[in-house]
Design an enzyme around this catalytic site. Structure first.
Site, PDB file in Angstrom:
ATOM      1  N   SER A 192      23.926 -11.094  -6.888  1.00 14.13           N
ATOM      2  CA  SER A 192      24.825 -11.460  -8.202  1.00 14.13           C
ATOM      3  C   SER A 192      24.110 -11.312  -9.279  1.00 14.13           C
ATOM      4  CB  SER A 192      24.823 -13.010  -8.066  1.00 14.13           C
ATOM      5  OG  SER A 192      25.713 -13.542  -9.136  1.00 14.13           O
ATOM      6  N   TYR A 219      21.407 -21.232  -6.670  1.00 14.24           N
ATOM      7  CA  TYR A 219      21.947 -20.022  -6.229  1.00 14.24           C
ATOM      8  C   TYR A 219      21.399 -18.509  -6.938  1.00 14.24           C
ATOM      9  CZ  TYR A 219      26.009 -16.448  -6.032  1.00 14.24           C
ATOM     10  OH  TYR A 219      26.728 -15.583  -6.016  1.00 14.24           O
TER      11      TYR A 219
END
Ligand code: NDP
Length: 255
Positions: free
Chosen positions: A145, A158
Site C-alpha cells: 500500500s 496497517y
C-alpha cells in the site's frame, strides 16, 4: 505477436481473490490463460465465484481458509501440494485495516492486522518455496500500500504491516533469485473496493484524497490487476525486488 504479456497455463495461488483487487486479479488472470486457485474465508461467496469462473475455465480452484490462522495456512499448503506439483505465481492480496489513531488500538486489534497482512506473506511464501522453485521461473507479487510508503491520517499498524512487506519483498527477491523466483510488490493508493467504501463515503475526506491525487480520481481494481499481471508475465522477466505504486501520481505529488 509474441506472448510477452500472456500467462497461459500458469498455476496461480491468489489469497483474497474473491472481492475487490484480488477478484480483479483472478478475472484478469483467467483472461490471460492462467489457472487460478483462490483463497478466502467466506465459503458461500467463494463457491459463487467458482461457479461463475468455471464458465470461463474448468481448471479453477478454491480453498476456504483464513490466512491469519496457522492451521488454515497448513491446509492451504497441503491442498495446494495435492493439487499441483509446481506453483508459477503466488499473489498475496488478502488484507484488512482498522482505521484509528494510535492511542485507540487495543493489543488484539494490532495483532489481528499483523496476523492478516504481514505474517501470512512470510509464512506462505517460505512454505510454498519448494513448489515455486519447481516451476523454474516463478513470481511472487505482494499487495502492499502507499500507506507503507507515506503517512495517512489513521492506521499506523496497517502502514507498519505494509512497510514490512516492501522490505520482505527485497529480501526474498535477493535470497530466491538463484531459485528462479522473482518477488515484487504493488502499492496501491485508494482503489474503489469494499475495503474502503466506508472511508470514501466521507465526502470531505474524499475531497482531500482527490486533491492529493494528480489524476484526480480514485483507482479501479482492474488497474491494479493489470500491474500485477505484468509483473508475473514474461515481459517483466528482469524485474525483481521492486515496489511499484499504482497511485494516480500520489507518490510524486509535492507542493
Ligand atoms: P477487500 O476487502 O475488497 O477484499 C479482501 C479480500 O481478501 C476478500 O476476498 C476477502 O475474502 C479476503 N480476505 C480478507 N481477510 C482474509 C483472511 N484473513 N484470510 C483469507 N482471505 C481474506 O479488499 P481490497 O481488495 O480493497 O484489498 C486487497 C488488498 O489490497 C489488501 O491487502 C489491502 O490492504 C490492499 N490495498 C487496498 C487498497 C484500497 O484502496 N482498496 C489500497 C492499498 C492497498 P473473505 O472476507 O471471504 O475472507
Amino acid at each position: 505477436m509474441r506472448d510477452l504479456f500472456r500467462l497461459d497455463g500458469k498455476r496461480a495461488l491468489i489469497t483474497g481473490g474473491t472481492r475487490g483487487i484480488g477478484r480483479a486479479i483472478t478475472e484478469l488472470f483467467l483472461e490471460l490463460g492462467a489457472l487460478p486457485c483462490v483463497v478466502a474465508r467466506d465459503t458461500v461467496l467463494l463457491n459463487e465465484r467458482l461457479k461463475e469462473w468455471r464458465g470461463i475455465c474448468m481448471d479453477v480452484h478454491g480453498i476456504a481458509a483464513d490466512v491469519s490462522l496457522k492451521k488454515d495456512r497448513d491446509l492451504v499448503v497441503a491442498e495446494l501440494g495435492a493439487l499441483w506439483d509446481r506453483l508459477d505465481i503466488l499473489i498475496h492480496c488478502a488484507g484488512t485495516n482498522i482505521r484509528k489513531h494510535s492511542t485507540e488500538y487495543d493489543a488484539d486489534e494490532y495483532d489481528r492486522i499483523q496476523q492478516t497482512n504481514a505474517v501470512p506473506v512470510f509464512e506462505l511464501s517460505r512454505r510454498l518455496h519448494s513448489l515455486l522453485r519447481s516451476a523454474g521461473d516463478s513470481s511472487i507479487v505482494t499487495i502492499g500500500s502507499t500507506a507503507g510508503l507515506r503517512t495517512v491520517p489513521t492506521g499506523a499498524p496497517y502502514a507498519m504491516s505494509k512497510a514490512a512487506l516492501d522490505h520482505l519483498t527485497r529480501y526474498l527477491a535477493v535470497e530466491w533469485a538463484p531459485d528462479g523466483i522473482r518477488v515484487n510488490s504493488v502499492a496501491p493508493w485508494y482503489i474503489r473496493t469494499p475495503l474502503v467504501e466506508g472511508v470514501l463515503s466521507d465526502e470531505a475526506y474524499l475531497a482531500r484524497v482527490l486533491e492529493r491525487t494528480p489524476l484526480r480520481r480514485i483507482g479501479e481494481a482492474p488497474e491494479v490487476a493489470a500491474t500485477v499481471a505484468f509483473l508475473c508475465s514474461p515481459a517483466a522477466s528482469y524485474i525483481t525486488g521492486q515496489t511499484i505504486a499504482v497511485d494516480g501520481g500520489f507518490m510524486a505529488q509535492g507542493l
